[in-house]
Design a protein around this motif. Structure first.
Motif, PDB file in Angstrom:
ATOM      1  N   VAL A 185       0.948  -1.206  -0.133  1.00 46.83           N
ATOM      2  CA  VAL A 185      -0.054  -0.239  -0.193  1.00 46.83           C
ATOM      3  C   VAL A 185       0.983   1.451   0.010  1.00 46.83           C
ATOM      4  CG1 VAL A 185      -1.979   1.377   1.218  1.00 46.83           C
ATOM      5  CG2 VAL A 185      -1.742  -1.250   1.363  1.00 46.83           C
ATOM      6  N   TYR A 186       0.528   2.190  -0.717  1.00 45.08           N
ATOM      7  CA  TYR A 186       1.243   3.469  -0.851  1.00 45.08           C
ATOM      8  C   TYR A 186       0.248   4.725  -0.475  1.00 45.08           C
ATOM      9  CZ  TYR A 186       3.889   0.293  -4.097  1.00 45.08           C
ATOM     10  OH  TYR A 186       4.336  -0.882  -4.568  1.00 45.08           O
ATOM     11  N   THR A 187       0.976   5.658   0.394  1.00 45.33           N
ATOM     12  CA  THR A 187       0.367   6.726   0.452  1.00 45.33           C
ATOM     13  C   THR A 187       1.540   7.870   0.877  1.00 45.33           C
ATOM     14  OG1 THR A 187      -1.515   7.750   2.022  1.00 45.33           O
ATOM     15  CG2 THR A 187       0.095   6.415   2.871  1.00 45.33           C
ATOM     16  N   SER A 188       0.855   9.220   0.835  1.00 39.96           N
ATOM     17  CA  SER A 188       1.780  10.255   1.203  1.00 39.96           C
ATOM     18  C   SER A 188       2.302  10.228   2.500  1.00 39.96           C
ATOM     19  CB  SER A 188       1.329  11.700   0.907  1.00 39.96           C
ATOM     20  OG  SER A 188       2.145  12.405   1.559  1.00 39.96           O
ATOM     21  N   GLU A 189       3.724  10.562   2.969  1.00 46.97           N
ATOM     22  CA  GLU A 189       4.002  10.809   4.142  1.00 46.97           C
ATOM     23  C   GLU A 189       3.330  11.774   4.761  1.00 46.97           C
ATOM     24  OE1 GLU A 189       8.082  12.224   3.748  1.00 46.97           O
ATOM     25  OE2 GLU A 189       7.533  13.946   2.930  1.00 46.97           O
ATOM     26  N   GLU A 190       2.471  12.491   4.074  1.00 41.82           N
ATOM     27  CA  GLU A 190       1.711  13.599   4.955  1.00 41.82           C
ATOM     28  C   GLU A 190       0.138  13.020   5.141  1.00 41.82           C
ATOM     29  OE1 GLU A 190       2.483  16.743   5.977  1.00 41.82           O
ATOM     30  OE2 GLU A 190       4.661  16.447   5.650  1.00 41.82           O
ATOM     31  N   SER A 191      -0.434  11.923   4.703  1.00 41.82           N
ATOM     32  CA  SER A 191      -1.460  11.458   4.924  1.00 41.82           C
ATOM     33  C   SER A 191      -1.963  10.978   6.195  1.00 41.82           C
ATOM     34  CB  SER A 191      -1.421  10.085   4.091  1.00 41.82           C
ATOM     35  OG  SER A 191      -0.668   8.934   4.696  1.00 41.82           O
ATOM     36  N   HIS A 192      -3.360  10.858   6.580  1.00 45.97           N
ATOM     37  CA  HIS A 192      -3.747  10.626   7.839  1.00 45.97           C
ATOM     38  C   HIS A 192      -3.200   9.298   8.580  1.00 45.97           C
ATOM     39  CE1 HIS A 192      -7.151  10.271  10.926  1.00 45.97           C
ATOM     40  NE2 HIS A 192      -6.999  11.641  10.945  1.00 45.97           N
ATOM     41  N   SER A 193      -3.549   9.473   9.885  1.00 48.21           N
ATOM     42  CA  SER A 193      -2.870   8.190  10.408  1.00 48.21           C
ATOM     43  C   SER A 193      -3.744   6.843  10.320  1.00 48.21           C
ATOM     44  CB  SER A 193      -2.675   8.459  12.026  1.00 48.21           C
ATOM     45  OG  SER A 193      -3.956   8.756  12.463  1.00 48.21           O
ATOM     46  N   SER A 194      -4.989   7.372   9.837  1.00 51.10           N
ATOM     47  CA  SER A 194      -6.010   6.042   9.551  1.00 51.10           C
ATOM     48  C   SER A 194      -5.666   5.336   8.530  1.00 51.10           C
ATOM     49  CB  SER A 194      -7.343   6.646   9.104  1.00 51.10           C
ATOM     50  OG  SER A 194      -7.166   7.508   8.086  1.00 51.10           O
ATOM     51  N   VAL A 195      -4.731   5.747   7.557  1.00 53.00           N
ATOM     52  CA  VAL A 195      -4.215   4.816   6.426  1.00 53.00           C
ATOM     53  C   VAL A 195      -3.308   3.717   7.283  1.00 53.00           C
ATOM     54  CG1 VAL A 195      -2.934   4.823   4.363  1.00 53.00           C
ATOM     55  CG2 VAL A 195      -4.193   6.759   4.789  1.00 53.00           C
ATOM     56  N   GLU A 196      -2.348   4.109   8.056  1.00 53.41           N
ATOM     57  CA  GLU A 196      -1.499   3.210   8.564  1.00 53.41           C
ATOM     58  C   GLU A 196      -2.417   2.140   9.571  1.00 53.41           C
ATOM     59  OE1 GLU A 196       1.626   3.010  12.057  1.00 53.41           O
ATOM     60  OE2 GLU A 196       1.907   4.733  10.790  1.00 53.41           O
ATOM     61  N   LYS A 197      -3.323   2.822  10.219  1.00 51.18           N
ATOM     62  CA  LYS A 197      -4.284   2.045  11.026  1.00 51.18           C
ATOM     63  C   LYS A 197      -5.060   0.795  10.216  1.00 51.18           C
ATOM     64  CE  LYS A 197      -6.380   4.040  14.465  1.00 51.18           C
ATOM     65  NZ  LYS A 197      -7.288   4.832  15.163  1.00 51.18           N
ATOM     66  N   GLY A 198      -5.434   1.334   9.036  1.00 48.75           N
ATOM     67  CA  GLY A 198      -6.233   0.631   8.169  1.00 48.75           C
ATOM     68  C   GLY A 198      -5.361  -0.685   7.908  1.00 48.75           C
ATOM     69  N   VAL A 199      -3.994  -0.256   7.246  1.00 46.28           N
ATOM     70  CA  VAL A 199      -3.235  -1.221   6.838  1.00 46.28           C
ATOM     71  C   VAL A 199      -3.091  -2.369   7.868  1.00 46.28           C
ATOM     72  CG1 VAL A 199      -0.670  -1.482   6.330  1.00 46.28           C
ATOM     73  CG2 VAL A 199      -1.886   0.086   5.036  1.00 46.28           C
ATOM     74  N   LYS A 200      -2.879  -1.991   9.161  1.00 46.55           N
ATOM     75  CA  LYS A 200      -2.688  -2.742  10.208  1.00 46.55           C
ATOM     76  C   LYS A 200      -4.063  -3.796  10.303  1.00 46.55           C
ATOM     77  CE  LYS A 200       0.438  -0.280  13.076  1.00 46.55           C
ATOM     78  NZ  LYS A 200       0.549   0.747  14.143  1.00 46.55           N
ATOM     79  N   ILE A 201      -5.159  -3.226  10.388  1.00 44.77           N
ATOM     80  CA  ILE A 201      -6.285  -3.863  10.774  1.00 44.77           C
ATOM     81  C   ILE A 201      -6.585  -4.892   9.619  1.00 44.77           C
ATOM     82  CG2 ILE A 201      -8.910  -3.509  10.978  1.00 44.77           C
ATOM     83  CD1 ILE A 201      -8.312  -0.991  12.219  1.00 44.77           C
ATOM     84  N   ALA A 202      -6.300  -4.376   8.189  1.00 43.78           N
ATOM     85  CA  ALA A 202      -6.661  -5.119   7.284  1.00 43.78           C
ATOM     86  C   ALA A 202      -5.683  -6.396   6.786  1.00 43.78           C
ATOM     87  CB  ALA A 202      -6.725  -4.292   5.955  1.00 43.78           C
ATOM     88  N   GLY A 203      -4.646  -6.427   7.770  1.00 45.31           N
ATOM     89  CA  GLY A 203      -3.525  -7.452   7.679  1.00 45.31           C
ATOM     90  C   GLY A 203      -2.597  -7.367   6.641  1.00 45.31           C
ATOM     91  N   PHE A 204      -2.343  -6.095   5.966  1.00 40.02           N
ATOM     92  CA  PHE A 204      -1.178  -5.819   5.223  1.00 40.02           C
ATOM     93  C   PHE A 204       0.087  -5.761   5.806  1.00 40.02           C
ATOM     94  CE2 PHE A 204      -4.809  -3.731   2.835  1.00 40.02           C
ATOM     95  CZ  PHE A 204      -4.252  -4.109   1.614  1.00 40.02           C
ATOM     96  N   GLY A 205       0.100  -5.405   7.133  1.00 42.38           N
ATOM     97  CA  GLY A 205       1.224  -5.335   8.018  1.00 42.38           C
ATOM     98  C   GLY A 205       1.830  -3.750   7.795  1.00 42.38           C
TER      99      GLY A 205
END
Length: 333
Positions: A175-195
């Motif tokens: 998954v790719y996102t900006s270094e300025e993106s909201h923390s919910s992206v990282e949280k979603g990556v964890k919850i969805a199992g990407f790691g």
């Protein structure tokens, strides 16, 4: 509580709300209580019987209200806007009174059909492509999680839903996102199992917007390493600076490499309702999903997040399930 008592205190609470909204500026924006102060004034054990409404309202005024941070205060500038309004409050009265659980069409047909109509209004107001369909979520964080899971399933032919990560595609999903993106992206990556280790934070430019060339290079590196680029999350109005990621070049890169593109417009997406600002969504037709929050700029009570998906079948195929309650035969009582 009998109906007349309900009527009496219902009117009293409306009167209090009216006064509160008329003199909100008299309150301190930030609560001045100390940690634990509210808890120390509440009973340790639950009540053994009912309490008079006068006593409950007194506790509200003297214990609860001093511990409130007043988000509706004209001097509140923290976090993000979350503005309510008198019509929205009255609407809450009606929905609370009905107490309907609007899970599917059968549980309240009007709720489903009203939602579909209003989401179509919003789509038209924003100038989104005709193929986008909308559904209400609670927050943009939930919408982003939905997009990530849809991207995961599309990239694996819905294999992870069937078999889990252990028996799924051995390649690592990225998954790719900006270094300025909201923390919910990282949280979603964890919850969805990407790691978290498979989330790539793409550098931003002097305007804090994602650099498309850096995204392209990151995708190329991961493909060379045998990974599977899966999803990119672009932002329209970052929380830290309201930066705008360039959707068109990002979308072209995602289309080229078959990534799901989710656009997080939670903070600034509402601005596209104004035709003069619709340019902030230039390239949105290249996105697979988009979210913005009416509970920020549209005077709608928190929480109300509008999530749009280009391919509704991807959403329903990812999340569909048939619980036993839905298999029951619906009959009129």
């Amino acid at each position: 509580m009998d109906r007349e008592t309900f009527r009496k205190y219902g009117y009293a609470i409306v009167d209090w709300i009216t006064e509160y909204m008329s003199h909100m500026e008299d309150y301190p924006v930030l609560s001045r209580v100390s940690p634990g102060e509210i808890m120390s004034r509440l009973p340790v054990t639950p009540p053994e019987g009912p309490e008079k409404m006068d006593a409950i309202l007194k506790d509200f005024r003297e214990i609860i209200l001093p511990g409130i941070t007043h988000w509706q205060h004209p001097s509140f500038f923290a976090y993000f806007p979350a503005n309510t309004s008198e019509p929205s409050i009255l609407a809450e009265f009606l929905t609370a009174a009905l107490g309907a659980q609007c899970m599917v069409w059968q549980t309240s047909p009007a709720a489903t059909e009203l939602e579909e109509v209003v989401m179509e209004w919003l789509r038209r107001m924003l100038g989104l492509p005709d193929e986008f369909s909308g559904v209400i979520q609670d927050t943009a964080s939930t919408s982003t999680l939905c997009a990530l899971i849809c991207a995961r399933e599309r990239a694996t032919g819905y294999g992870i839903n069937r078999h889990g990560f252990m028996e799924g595609d051995p390649r690592k999903l990225i998954v790719y996102t900006s270094e300025e993106s909201h923390s919910s992206v990282e949280k979603g990556v964890k919850i969805a199992g990407f790691g978290k280790g498979y989330l790539r934070l793409i550098p931003s430019d002097d305007h804090f917007a994602m650099i498309p060339g850096e995204l392209e290079r990151a995708i190329a590196r991961d493909m060379e390493d045998g990974h599977l680029p899966c999803c990119a999350v672009a932002t329209v109005g970052t929380t830290s600076s309201t930066a705008l990621d360039p959707l068109r070049p990002i979308g072209e890169i995602c289309r080229k490499h078959r990534l799901w593109l989710h656009v997080d417009g939670a903070m600034a997406g509402t601005a596209a309702v104004v035709p003069e600002f619709r340019h902030i969504l230039d390239g949105i037709e290249l996105a697979d999903s988009f979210v913005f929050n009416p509970h920020k700029w549209m005077f709608t009570n928190f929480d109300c997040s509008a999530y749009f998906c280009k391919d509704p079948a991807a959403l329903t195929s990812t999340f569909e399930i048939m619980p036993s309650i839905s298999r029951q035969r619906w009959t009129a009582g």
